[in-house]
Design an enzyme around this catalytic site. Structure first.
Site, PDB file in Angstrom:
ATOM      1  N   PRO A  18      45.075  68.797 -23.542  1.00 22.16           N
ATOM      2  CG  PRO A  18      43.998  67.314 -24.997  1.00 22.16           C
ATOM      3  CD  PRO A  18      44.569  67.426 -23.608  1.00 22.16           C
ATOM      4  NE  ARG A  58      48.855  66.445 -22.372  1.00 25.14           N
ATOM      5  CZ  ARG A  58      47.954  65.473 -22.340  1.00 25.14           C
ATOM      6  NH1 ARG A  58      48.210  64.321 -22.922  1.00 25.14           N
ATOM      7  NH2 ARG A  58      46.808  65.642 -21.721  1.00 25.14           N
ATOM      8  CG  ASP A 103      41.286  67.284 -15.922  1.00 24.24           C
ATOM      9  OD1 ASP A 103      40.838  66.338 -15.258  1.00 24.24           O
ATOM     10  OD2 ASP A 103      41.465  67.227 -17.153  1.00 24.24           O
ATOM     11  CB  CYS A 108      39.949  60.260 -16.563  1.00 19.07           C
ATOM     12  SG  CYS A 108      41.654  60.362 -17.077  1.00 19.07           S
TER      13      CYS A 108
END
Ligand code: SAM
Length: 300
Positions: free
Chosen positions: A112, A138, A180, A230
């Site tokens: 986002p 998103r 990412d 993550c």
């Protein structure tokens, strides 16, 4: 020995959006709003705060740290885009990539868009920020977030990054990539109970992550690429980077922040890891890759 802090007990991190305001103005506003400013943190324990106390982070100059119970979702500063609610670890990729103002940058898997807005702030909204994502919903959230944050240098595309043509003239000046990609999310504290390591899923995520890396380095003028997840699983982190380096001898790892307490698993100590116990953040991994300069390779 105390238990690892749960998600509830992680500090609340607030990134000041320098496209709209300054750290000083936000600190002054919050002081008038009943918060107590305790200056800059000097050690990790200073990030464990009570009630309405807050500090400036040890490392990240635009990051303020509050007690775990603080909620800014209804606060004026959040609604006006002056502050972004973003975990400290997730501020590392843009901070480490540091694209200069005026540069051309790709955010490959962007929605986002918290890292996109951070990149834009570092670039002072000057240059070009190409941001891709596969997920239309998103991306819609991302447009709202970027508008609120005052980001204007972006070009959003609902596109599979793996299908973006690196030789298209519009990307000829891209020197920086932030990657990412989708990951298992096993570092997110709230997901940790559910993060059983399904080996088939991890292997397929790792294959996707490596494909994204290999695609990113096909942009002809690329200089630096930051990779983050993550995830706490080495299959998605060190192992992906190791495989990439084996396949791309013109790239090397840049040693990151010697003062950061948690390193990539051996031998990749140039990379950073993050965790609730060692850095008071969600679990995270970040690597910075740099292309050898011609001068460097000619002296080797
Ligand atoms: N960087 C984002 C941020 O900081 O707000 C979070 C990105 S999230 C970890 C990964 C994103 O990659 C998801 O939004 C997902 O839709 C997107 N994605 C997955 N596969 C993709 C692909 N092939 N091309 C572009 N985006 C992709």
């Amino acid at each position: 020995e105390a238990q690892l802090p749960s998600g509830e007990q992680l500090p609340r991190y607030v990134r000041v959006n320098t496209l709209k305001t300054t750290v000083e103005d936000v600190v002054d506003y919050l002081k008038r709003d009943g918060y107590t400013y305790q200056g800059q943190a000097s050690r990790l324990d200073d990030l464990t705060l009570k009630e309405k106390s807050f500090v400036k982070d040890l490392l990240l100059p635009e990051l303020l740290v509050f007690s775990s119970k603080t909620d800014f979702h209804d606060h004026f500063l959040y609604k006006a885009g002056h502050i972004i609610l973003q975990d400290k670890a997730s501020c590392l990729p843009a901070y480490l990539l540091k694209p200069p103002s005026g540069s051309h940058v790709i955010d490959a898997c962007a929605a986002p868009g918290n890292k996109t807005s951070h990149l834009a702030a570092i670039m002072k909204n000057k240059g070009k920020l190409f941001a891709f994502d596969l997920d239309a919903k998103r991306l819609a959230t991302m447009s709202t977030l970027l508008l609120r944050a005052g980001v204007t240098c972006q070009q959003l595309a609902h596109q599979d990054f793996l299908k973006v043509n690196p030789d298209s003239p519009q990307y000829k000046d891209v020197e920086y990539v932030l990657l990412d990609p989708s990951c298992s999310g096993s570092g997110m504290v709230c997901l940790q109970d559910r993060s059983s390591a399904d080996q088939t899923r991890l292997a397929s995520l790792a294959a996707f992550q490596l494909r994204c890396l290999n695609h990113a380095v096909r942009f002809p003028r690329l200089k630096r690429l930051v990779y983050s997840t993550c995830s706490i699983h080495s299959q998605e982190n060190e192992e992906v980077i190791t495989a990439f380096l084996q396949q791309n001898s013109s790239f090397r790892l840049v040693p990151l922040l010697p003062q950061w307490p948690e390193r990539g698993l051996a031998p990749l100590s140039q990379c950073l890891r993050a965790s609730t116990s060692k850095t008071r953040t969600h679990g995270f991994f970040v690597a910075l890759l740099e292309k050898h300069s011609e001068a460097l390779s000619s002296t080797l």
